[in-house]
Scaffold this motif. Sequence first.
Motif, mmCIF file in Angstrom:
data_model
loop_
_atom_site.group_PDB
_atom_site.id
_atom_site.type_symbol
_atom_site.label_atom_id
_atom_site.label_comp_id
_atom_site.label_asym_id
_atom_site.label_seq_id
_atom_site.Cartn_x
_atom_site.Cartn_y
_atom_site.Cartn_z
ATOM 1 N N ARG A 6 0.829 -1.215 0.120
ATOM 2 C CA ARG A 6 -0.034 0.004 0.087
ATOM 3 C C ARG A 6 0.910 1.257 -0.088
ATOM 4 O O ARG A 6 0.697 2.373 -0.563
ATOM 5 N N SER A 129 -8.863 2.343 -2.488
ATOM 6 C CA SER A 129 -9.682 1.362 -1.901
ATOM 7 C C SER A 129 -10.965 2.040 -1.534
ATOM 8 O O SER A 129 -12.156 1.252 -1.603
ATOM 9 N N GLU A 133 -14.885 0.713 -2.187
ATOM 10 C CA GLU A 133 -15.778 0.503 -1.130
ATOM 11 C C GLU A 133 -17.168 1.054 -1.509
ATOM 12 O O GLU A 133 -18.198 0.481 -1.288
ATOM 13 N N ASP A 250 -12.044 -4.306 3.380
ATOM 14 C CA ASP A 250 -10.901 -3.593 2.913
ATOM 15 C C ASP A 250 -9.848 -4.690 2.255
ATOM 16 O O ASP A 250 -9.386 -4.298 1.174
ATOM 17 N N VAL A 253 -11.120 -5.561 -1.031
ATOM 18 C CA VAL A 253 -11.054 -4.570 -2.174
ATOM 19 C C VAL A 253 -9.685 -4.365 -2.486
ATOM 20 O O VAL A 253 -9.450 -4.560 -3.932
ATOM 21 N N TRP A 254 -8.687 -4.573 -1.603
ATOM 22 C CA TRP A 254 -7.556 -4.592 -2.008
ATOM 23 C C TRP A 254 -6.771 -5.724 -2.862
ATOM 24 O O TRP A 254 -6.143 -5.454 -3.888
#
Length: 374
Positions: A6, A129, A133, A250, A253-254
């Motif tokens: 990230r 992200s 979301e 999270d 999504v990543w």
Amino acid sequence: MARFERASPALKEILLRLYRDERAIDADHHLHEFGSIEYYIQSLVSDPDHTYLSIATPILSQAFLVSTRLSRYTIQKVKAISAEVVEIVEPPKEGYQLTIRLNFGRMPHGKEAIKMITDIAAVQGVILSSQLEEMLMNVNSQDVAQGMYKPIKLVYHPREPFYVIKQPQKITAVFPMRFKEKTDVIIATTFFQELMDVANTKACAKAPHCIWSPIPPPELRGEAIEDLSTNGGFVSFDITSRHIEGKRLDKTVWNLLNFYAFVKNHVKTTRGFIQRRMRTCLQSLVEVLQKTEPQDEQQSKEVKGYKHMKKLVKFTKFKIIRYRSDFTSKLKRIRSRLKIHGFNRFRRKWLTFPIFSSKTKYRKLEKDISLQHN
């Protein structure tokens, strides 16, 4: 877009350098990552307590964003990094979607400072992200109730778009796969088939259902033909409510945002592994061939007058060439027609064609002598 972490390594290094520098300096840094992400870091001597960070990042989908400004949900996600250190600047710097003011004076010391700077360097991942979301949570439920499952095109990278289709009981993510090399297509399609087989076993029952198909799925009917023209097929994941609850949202999504990067990394490492194995096999084969070549061998030879004495003889270059020429001539003789002694006599006696004579006999006409005298 190859990305797994990230936090941006280059951005993290610059922020750590500015934080550890005891004296105030004028800093002006421009960073570009993956061709579509831009960072602008500015530090002024006149304002030693603050550092300004501006970010320009691609928007995943224009269908849910009216302007280039970030949504309120995304702004809240950025503020959640650290309310004391991170402050949103309104309006952002021209040409950027977000500008934040960092107060290093309120930064904790030790490992906590490094952890916080790492979180700040991951702000671009937080933006992407949060956008995905928000899309998954705010899809029009009326269209879903009426059976209108319209795909949402997400452009994480200009050459790597993917689609999200929300249905009553699941969310389907479809990835069109494209590769430049034919070998990459073979490796990737093999990996997709294995992934589909493993993901559908009992051991991976909690994982999203995976489907690979060489043709577009029915949900993508009506999309642009250039987006559906692929050479690696289409990979689909069925995401249920269990995969987007709480903290799993999270992570899910990543993983979706980095699926292209994961596939490319797998193809690259597999190709490298195959090439290393081929080089190793070739090297071992060359070693075997080198051992079989005529080298300086030793040959024992009896010397006349001394039965138990042997002489060591070495092959010279001339003898090696002569040996090879003799061997080549032997091969030529083998390939030529075989000669059998006495075969010509046998052929003349038994393999000759018979001479056929006709039953009708003809007599040669001779002129009469008497006619000649006349």
